[in-house]
Design a protein around this motif. Structure first.
Motif, PDB file in Angstrom:
ATOM      1  N   ASN A  31       0.812  -1.217   0.000  1.00 21.66           N
ATOM      2  CA  ASN A  31       0.000   0.000   0.000  1.00 21.66           C
ATOM      3  C   ASN A  31       0.851   1.274   0.000  1.00 21.66           C
ATOM      4  O   ASN A  31       0.724   2.129   0.901  1.00 21.66           O
ATOM      5  CB  ASN A  31      -0.929  -0.007   1.225  1.00 21.66           C
ATOM      6  CG  ASN A  31      -2.091   0.952   1.039  1.00 21.66           C
ATOM      7  OD1 ASN A  31      -2.157   1.667   0.037  1.00 21.66           O
ATOM      8  ND2 ASN A  31      -2.990   0.985   1.995  1.00 21.66           N
ATOM      9  N   CYS A  34      -0.498   5.120   0.546  1.00 27.45           N
ATOM     10  CA  CYS A  34      -1.173   5.661   1.730  1.00 27.45           C
ATOM     11  C   CYS A  34      -0.340   6.790   2.350  1.00 27.45           C
ATOM     12  O   CYS A  34       0.724   6.555   2.909  1.00 27.45           O
ATOM     13  CB  CYS A  34      -1.433   4.562   2.753  1.00 27.45           C
ATOM     14  SG  CYS A  34      -2.270   5.242   4.208  1.00 27.45           S
ATOM     15  N   ARG A  36      -1.215   8.678   4.897  1.00 32.80           N
ATOM     16  CA  ARG A  36      -1.307   8.650   6.368  1.00 32.80           C
ATOM     17  C   ARG A  36      -0.145   7.824   6.929  1.00 32.80           C
ATOM     18  O   ARG A  36       0.573   8.257   7.803  1.00 32.80           O
ATOM     19  CB  ARG A  36      -2.658   8.052   6.786  1.00 32.80           C
ATOM     20  CG  ARG A  36      -2.791   7.866   8.286  1.00 32.80           C
ATOM     21  CD  ARG A  36      -4.183   7.381   8.655  1.00 32.80           C
ATOM     22  NE  ARG A  36      -5.186   8.411   8.433  1.00 32.80           N
ATOM     23  CZ  ARG A  36      -6.493   8.221   8.552  1.00 32.80           C
ATOM     24  NH1 ARG A  36      -6.962   7.038   8.880  1.00 32.80           N
ATOM     25  NH2 ARG A  36      -7.348   9.197   8.343  1.00 32.80           N
ATOM     26  N   ARG A 301      -5.527   5.401   2.680  1.00 33.74           N
ATOM     27  CA  ARG A 301      -5.908   4.680   1.461  1.00 33.74           C
ATOM     28  C   ARG A 301      -6.140   3.230   1.858  1.00 33.74           C
ATOM     29  O   ARG A 301      -5.299   2.368   1.614  1.00 33.74           O
ATOM     30  CB  ARG A 301      -4.750   4.791   0.467  1.00 33.74           C
ATOM     31  CG  ARG A 301      -5.089   4.319  -0.907  1.00 33.74           C
ATOM     32  CD  ARG A 301      -3.827   4.357  -1.726  1.00 33.74           C
ATOM     33  NE  ARG A 301      -4.057   3.990  -3.088  1.00 33.74           N
ATOM     34  CZ  ARG A 301      -3.079   3.616  -3.896  1.00 33.74           C
ATOM     35  NH1 ARG A 301      -1.848   3.561  -3.480  1.00 33.74           N
ATOM     36  NH2 ARG A 301      -3.350   3.279  -5.126  1.00 33.74           N
ATOM     37  N   TYR A 302      -7.261   2.994   2.512  1.00 27.05           N
ATOM     38  CA  TYR A 302      -7.511   1.668   3.071  1.00 27.05           C
ATOM     39  C   TYR A 302      -7.610   0.598   1.980  1.00 27.05           C
ATOM     40  O   TYR A 302      -8.262   0.795   0.956  1.00 27.05           O
ATOM     41  CB  TYR A 302      -8.794   1.673   3.924  1.00 27.05           C
ATOM     42  CG  TYR A 302      -9.072   0.311   4.476  1.00 27.05           C
ATOM     43  CD1 TYR A 302      -8.323  -0.173   5.540  1.00 27.05           C
ATOM     44  CD2 TYR A 302     -10.022  -0.522   3.890  1.00 27.05           C
ATOM     45  CE1 TYR A 302      -8.513  -1.454   6.020  1.00 27.05           C
ATOM     46  CE2 TYR A 302     -10.228  -1.808   4.371  1.00 27.05           C
ATOM     47  CZ  TYR A 302      -9.471  -2.261   5.430  1.00 27.05           C
ATOM     48  OH  TYR A 302      -9.652  -3.540   5.896  1.00 27.05           O
ATOM     49  N   CYS A 306      -4.402  -4.215   4.328  1.00 32.06           N
ATOM     50  CA  CYS A 306      -3.780  -3.353   5.344  1.00 32.06           C
ATOM     51  C   CYS A 306      -3.536  -4.122   6.640  1.00 32.06           C
ATOM     52  O   CYS A 306      -2.566  -3.885   7.338  1.00 32.06           O
ATOM     53  CB  CYS A 306      -4.656  -2.140   5.646  1.00 32.06           C
ATOM     54  SG  CYS A 306      -4.479  -0.812   4.442  1.00 32.06           S
ATOM     55  N   CYS A 310      -0.163  -3.077   8.612  1.00 31.68           N
ATOM     56  CA  CYS A 310      -0.262  -1.784   9.288  1.00 31.68           C
ATOM     57  C   CYS A 310      -1.133  -1.903  10.532  1.00 31.68           C
ATOM     58  O   CYS A 310      -2.257  -2.411  10.462  1.00 31.68           O
ATOM     59  CB  CYS A 310      -0.808  -0.728   8.336  1.00 31.68           C
ATOM     60  SG  CYS A 310      -0.853   0.911   9.086  1.00 31.68           S
ATOM     61  N   LEU A 312      -2.796   0.221  12.080  1.00 32.39           N
ATOM     62  CA  LEU A 312      -4.012   1.045  12.115  1.00 32.39           C
ATOM     63  C   LEU A 312      -5.158   0.442  11.300  1.00 32.39           C
ATOM     64  O   LEU A 312      -6.181   1.085  11.085  1.00 32.39           O
ATOM     65  CB  LEU A 312      -3.713   2.438  11.560  1.00 32.39           C
ATOM     66  CG  LEU A 312      -3.032   3.432  12.499  1.00 32.39           C
ATOM     67  CD1 LEU A 312      -2.965   4.780  11.844  1.00 32.39           C
ATOM     68  CD2 LEU A 312      -3.792   3.545  13.806  1.00 32.39           C
ATOM     69  N   ALA A 313      -4.964  -0.798  10.835  1.00 25.90           N
ATOM     70  CA  ALA A 313      -5.917  -1.383   9.876  1.00 25.90           C
ATOM     71  C   ALA A 313      -7.366  -1.349  10.367  1.00 25.90           C
ATOM     72  O   ALA A 313      -8.278  -0.988   9.608  1.00 25.90           O
ATOM     73  CB  ALA A 313      -5.511  -2.801   9.534  1.00 25.90           C
ATOM     74  N   CYS A 316      -8.713   2.269  10.308  1.00 24.00           N
ATOM     75  CA  CYS A 316      -8.957   2.763   8.942  1.00 24.00           C
ATOM     76  C   CYS A 316     -10.113   2.012   8.277  1.00 24.00           C
ATOM     77  O   CYS A 316     -10.880   2.593   7.520  1.00 24.00           O
ATOM     78  CB  CYS A 316      -7.688   2.652   8.098  1.00 24.00           C
ATOM     79  SG  CYS A 316      -6.382   3.741   8.680  1.00 24.00           S
TER      80      CYS A 316
HETATM   81  S1  SF4 Z   1      -4.217   0.816   7.756  1.00 20.80           S
HETATM   82 FE1  SF4 Z   1      -4.656   2.960   7.354  1.00 20.80          FE
HETATM   83  S2  SF4 Z   1      -2.749   4.051   7.697  1.00 20.80           S
HETATM   84 FE2  SF4 Z   1      -2.267   1.894   7.517  1.00 20.80          FE
HETATM   85  S3  SF4 Z   1      -1.755   1.629   5.340  1.00 20.80           S
HETATM   86 FE3  SF4 Z   1      -3.911   1.100   5.575  1.00 20.80          FE
HETATM   87  S4  SF4 Z   1      -5.019   2.987   5.169  1.00 20.80           S
HETATM   88 FE4  SF4 Z   1      -2.879   3.543   5.529  1.00 20.80          FE
END
Ligand code: SF4
Length: 382
Positions: A31, A34, A36, A301-302, A306, A310, A312-313, A316
Motif C-alpha cells: 500500500n 497511503c 497517512r 488509502r484503506y 492493510c 499496518c 491502524l488497519a 482505517c
Molecule cells: S491501515 Fe490505514 S494508515 Fe495503515 S496503510 Fe492502511 S489505510 Fe494507511
C-alpha cells in the motif's frame, strides 16, 4: 535540528521515535500510496500505541509458541559454530575450500545499547573480508546492519548470517516454516524475501559507503527452512531483486515526505499526551476525538490487505465503512471502479440517479449494464 526533523518530532510528540526493523521496512512496499502511513512512519509514530488508544488494537500476529519454535530452529541450525549451516551453504554456493571463519557478534551483547557496537564490528569485518584482508570465507553470526530512514539510523538485526563466497556477500534468512514436498507457503516466503531485501539493501549501502561495488552483494536470498515434517534444515535460493527495487523506491519516497508535511494544517500532532515517561506504566491522555480529527487531516488509502502490514488497519477499516468507501469491497472492485470513491456514488451511477462526470461515462455505462442484468435476474429485488 533541521525544520524537517523538528516538524516530524512535533507530529510524533515528545517521545522517542518507534524504531523500525526489517519487518516494518518491508511493510513500506505494501500500500505505498497511503499518505497517512507514510507520515506516521517517517515521524516514527508508535502505530501500535495509536491504535490501542483509539480503541482499535490489532490482534497479535505471531503466537509466543511460533516465536519460540522459530528461535529453537535458528539455534539448532547455528549450533556448534554454524557447522550444519556451513555444510548447507557449501552445497548451495559450491564452496571449494574446507576452511571457514565464523564470527559470532552476539558476544558483544544483544541489548539495544549494544547495537551500535555490533554494527561497528559488523562493518569492520565485512569491509575486511571485501578487501581480502580477512579470512577468505566469512560467516557473520548476529550481524547488525544500518539503513538511514528519514534521516535516522535504523538498526537491522538479521536472524541469520551474511556470508562471502568468491568475493560476493550473501544474506541468509533462517525461517521455521516447513517446505513440504518442495512447496513453501507463498505468503511466508514473500514476507521473508521482503525482510531479506531490507538486509540486502543495508549491506549494499555498507559497501557503497566504503567506495566498494554494490554488485558484490548477491540479490539472491538464501533461505534455510525445515524440510518436510522433520526438523532437518534445507537451503533454497530466492531471487529478491524485484523486492529490493520496490523497497528502495519506497525508502526514497519516505524521504520525499516533506511535501506531505507541507499539506498538513500547522501544529497537527499525533502526540498521545502520556502522563509519565516510563513506557511500562504510562497512560495516554489525549482526547480520542481530537486525535481522530488530527488523523483525518492525513489521507488514508484503506485496502483489504492493510491488516497484514499496518497496525491502524482496524481503525482505517472502520472509517472506510463509515464513509461507505469502495475500498472495503476489496482490491478487485476498487480497481474496477476507478475514480468512483464511494458505494452510494457507484449505486447512483448504476441506477441513473447520478450523472457521471465526463471521465466516468464508460464506467457509468458498465454499471448501468450490470444493474440491468441484476434486475433481469432478480426482478429489481435487492
Ligand atoms: S491501515 Fe490505514 S494508515 Fe495503515 S496503510 Fe492502511 S489505510 Fe494507511
Amino acid at each position: 535540528m533541521s525544520s524537517f526533523r523538528s516538524r516530524l518530532d512535533t507530529l510524533r510528540g515528545p517521545i522517542e521515535p518507534k524504531p523500525h526493523n526489517a519487518r516494518s521496512l518491508a511493510a513500506f512496499t505494501a500500500n505505498p500510496g497511503c499518505r497517512r502511513r507514510a507520515l506516521l512512519d517517517a515521524a516514527g509514530v508508535d502505530k501500535d500505541a495509536l491504535a490501542v488508544h483509539l480503541g482499535y488494537p490489532l490482534p497479535p500476529t505471531q503466537s509466543p509458541r511460533a516465536l519460540s519454535r522459530g528461535a529453537q530452529f535458528e539455534a539448532q541450525v547455528k549450533d556448534q559454530g554454524g557447522a550444519e549451516l556451513l555444510s548447507l551453504l557449501r552445497n548451495v554456493l559450491h564452496l571449494p575450500l574446507a576452511e571457514a571463519a565464523h564470527s559470532d557478534l552476539s558476544v558483544l551483547g544483544t541489548s539495544d545499547k549494544s547495537l551500535s557496537v555490533r554494527h561497528a564490528r559488523t562493518r569492520s569485518l565485512i569491509l575486511e573480508a571485501a578487501r581480502g584482508k580477512g579470512p577468505s570465507r566469512t560467516m557473520l553470526d548476529h550481524p547488525v546492519l544500518v539503513l538511514m530512514v528519514s534521516g535516522r539510523p535504523v538498526f537491522l538485526e538479521p536472524d541469520l548470517v551474511a556470508f562471502q563466497s568468491e568475493g560476493v556477500f550473501h544474506v541468509v534468512e533462517i525461517k521455521s516454516f516447513a517446505v513440504i514436498d518442495g512447496q513453501a507457503p507463498g505468503d511466508k516466503v514473500a514476507g521473508a524475501v521482503l525482510q531479506g531485501a531490507a538486509y540486502i539493501i543495508a549491506l549494499q549501502e555498507l559497501l557503497a559507503s566504503a567506495g566498494l561495488d554494490i554488485d558484490r552483494v548477491s540479490t539472491t536470498l538464501l533461505l534455510i527452512t525445515p524440510r518436510d515434517f522433520t526438523r532437518r534444515p534445507m537451503a533454497s535460493t530466492v531471487d529478491a531483486s524485484q523486492q529490493i527495487k520496490s523497497l528502495r523506491r519506497q525508502l526514497n519516497r519516505l524521504d520525499g515526505v516533506e511535501e506531505l508535511l507541507d499539506q498538513l494544517p500547522t501544529g497537527i500532532t499525533f502526540d498521545l499526551a502520556y502522563d509519565g515517561d516510563d513506557p511500562r506504566t504510562r497512560t495516554a491522555t489525549r482526547d480520542r476525538d481530537d486525535l481522530t480529527k488530527a488523523l483525518n487531516t492525513t489521507q488514508a488509502r484503506y485496502r483489504s490487505n492493510c491488516r497484514h502490514h499496518c497496525q491502524l488497519a482496524l481503525f482505517c477499516r472502520s472509517q472506510a465503512h463509515d464513509g461507505q468507501l469502495v475500498d472495503v469491497l476489496g482490491s478487485a472492485a476498487r480497481e474496477d471502479l476507478g475514480s468512483i470513491d464511494t458505494i452510494p456514488a457507484a449505486l447512483g451511477l448504476a441506477d441513473g440517479s447520478l450523472s457521471p462526470a465526463p471521465d466516468q461515462e464508460d464506467l457509468a455505462a458498465a454499471l448501468r449494464y450490470a444493474e440491468s442484468i441484476r434486475n433481469e435476474l432478480f426482478g429489481g429485488a435487492a
